[in-house]
Design an enzyme around this catalytic site. Structure first.
Site, PDB file in Angstrom:
ATOM      1  N   THR A  16       0.841  -1.188   0.000  1.00 46.49           N
ATOM      2  CA  THR A  16       0.000   0.000   0.000  1.00 46.49           C
ATOM      3  C   THR A  16       0.875   1.236   0.000  1.00 46.49           C
ATOM      4  O   THR A  16       2.101   1.164   0.121  1.00 46.49           O
ATOM      5  CB  THR A  16      -0.991   0.025   1.175  1.00 46.49           C
ATOM      6  OG1 THR A  16      -1.998   1.016   0.921  1.00 46.49           O
ATOM      7  CG2 THR A  16      -0.296   0.338   2.486  1.00 46.49           C
ATOM      8  N   TYR A  17       0.224   2.386  -0.139  1.00 47.35           N
ATOM      9  CA  TYR A  17       0.915   3.674  -0.180  1.00 47.35           C
ATOM     10  C   TYR A  17       0.437   4.546   0.975  1.00 47.35           C
ATOM     11  O   TYR A  17      -0.758   4.566   1.299  1.00 47.35           O
ATOM     12  CB  TYR A  17       0.631   4.386  -1.508  1.00 47.35           C
ATOM     13  CG  TYR A  17       1.007   5.852  -1.502  1.00 47.35           C
ATOM     14  CD1 TYR A  17       2.329   6.250  -1.692  1.00 47.35           C
ATOM     15  CD2 TYR A  17       0.049   6.840  -1.289  1.00 47.35           C
ATOM     16  CE1 TYR A  17       2.684   7.595  -1.649  1.00 47.35           C
ATOM     17  CE2 TYR A  17       0.396   8.190  -1.246  1.00 47.35           C
ATOM     18  CZ  TYR A  17       1.709   8.554  -1.432  1.00 47.35           C
ATOM     19  OH  TYR A  17       2.060   9.882  -1.392  1.00 47.35           O
ATOM     20  N   ALA A  68      -7.767   1.676   4.052  1.00 40.99           N
ATOM     21  CA  ALA A  68      -7.075   0.387   4.047  1.00 40.99           C
ATOM     22  C   ALA A  68      -6.775  -0.048   5.478  1.00 40.99           C
ATOM     23  O   ALA A  68      -6.640   0.788   6.384  1.00 40.99           O
ATOM     24  CB  ALA A  68      -5.780   0.485   3.252  1.00 40.99           C
ATOM     25  N   ILE A  69      -6.659  -1.356   5.666  1.00 42.62           N
ATOM     26  CA  ILE A  69      -6.384  -1.920   6.987  1.00 42.62           C
ATOM     27  C   ILE A  69      -5.301  -2.977   6.867  1.00 42.62           C
ATOM     28  O   ILE A  69      -5.342  -3.830   5.969  1.00 42.62           O
ATOM     29  CB  ILE A  69      -7.657  -2.550   7.598  1.00 42.62           C
ATOM     30  CG1 ILE A  69      -8.693  -1.462   7.903  1.00 42.62           C
ATOM     31  CG2 ILE A  69      -7.330  -3.329   8.877  1.00 42.62           C
ATOM     32  CD1 ILE A  69     -10.023  -2.001   8.342  1.00 42.62           C
ATOM     33  N   GLY A  70      -4.342  -2.919   7.759  1.00 40.58           N
ATOM     34  CA  GLY A  70      -3.327  -3.958   7.890  1.00 40.58           C
ATOM     35  C   GLY A  70      -2.899  -4.004   9.341  1.00 40.58           C
ATOM     36  O   GLY A  70      -2.434  -2.988   9.881  1.00 40.58           O
ATOM     37  N   CYS A 113      -2.911  -3.023  -2.505  1.00 37.51           N
ATOM     38  CA  CYS A 113      -3.353  -4.234  -1.797  1.00 37.51           C
ATOM     39  C   CYS A 113      -3.428  -5.450  -2.726  1.00 37.51           C
ATOM     40  O   CYS A 113      -4.084  -6.442  -2.393  1.00 37.51           O
ATOM     41  CB  CYS A 113      -4.695  -3.993  -1.102  1.00 37.51           C
ATOM     42  SG  CYS A 113      -4.641  -2.635   0.080  1.00 37.51           S
TER      43      CYS A 113
END
Length: 224
Positions: free
Chosen positions: A83-84, A145-147, A176
């Protein structure tokens, strides 16, 4: 309700933020700090997850192009793919002890998604989930986004919510690892200029409600 301390850190280089998280996870485990929510922005950086090659195959830009733009690539240890991160994107790193009543990874991820869904709703934007995919979506475009990573039920890493992010930088990667979806931001969805500080306020309030925490402090500091 358990206590939650919010630390608003401004712009923090990725490596510094990662080291900060690791230290705070140990502080939380030892009970020296309460549950925390770190809110910050990163200088432009591409980050890799732990899945497969971490997402390196999904970096479209050449090393030379990334160097020209001044965009670093970093390994993270979080879940997910590439991701960015960059200015105009609010990154939230919860350092929470999920014991004893929230020991459910799927629930934790859904709750993070719900925070961003409700923030979008506060600005008149209908956001939701897509079956089989993680994150928060406006139509077919990802806005959040989720991480995450959990260690003995203490959380680190977290979510990234696009407010006024330069979306062109997402063209440097396959975000992703999902090639048939796009990305968007709250500014694009609302078609108006938005203050990152204002959105942070909304995020804090919503996070507090969903995670059932009592806010004890909100600091503007780069100290840990």
């Amino acid at each position: 309700m358990r206590e939650l301390e919010v630390r608003r850190l401004g712009i923090v280089p990725y490596d510094e933020a990662l080291a900060m998280q690791r230290q705070l996870v140990e502080e939380r485990r030892a009970g020296r700090v309460p549950d925390l929510l770190l809110l910050l922005q990163h200088p432009a950086v591409i980050t890799l997850g732990v899945k497969g090659d971490g997402g390196r195959a999904n970096i479209v830009a050449t090393d030379a192009r990334l160097a020209e733009l001044g965009i670093a690539v970093r390994e993270t240890g979080r879940g997910g793919d590439v991701t960015y991160h960059g200015p105009g994107q609010i990154v939230g790193y919860p350092i929470l002890d999920l014991k004893p009543d929230r020991c459910d990874v799927h629930r934790y991820v859904r709750d993070l998604e719900e925070v961003m869904i409700r923030v979008c709703a506060d600005y008149g934007v209908e956001a939701g989930r897509i079956k089989g995919l993680t994150g928060t979506w406006v139509g077919a475009d990802k806005i959040g986004a989720i991480g995450v990573r959990l260690s003995r039920w203490i959380t680190m890493h977290g979510f990234a919510f696009n407010v006024s992010t330069d979306l062109d930088h997402f063209k440097l990667i396959v975000p992703c690892g999902i090639s048939d979806r796009g990305v968007t931001s709250l500014e694009r969805a609302t078609r108006r200029h938005l203050s990152v500080t204002e959105i942070e306020d909304t995020l804090v309030r919503t996070f507090q409600e969903i995670f059932e925490r009592q806010l004890i402090d909100a600091t503007v500091s780069k100290s840990i």
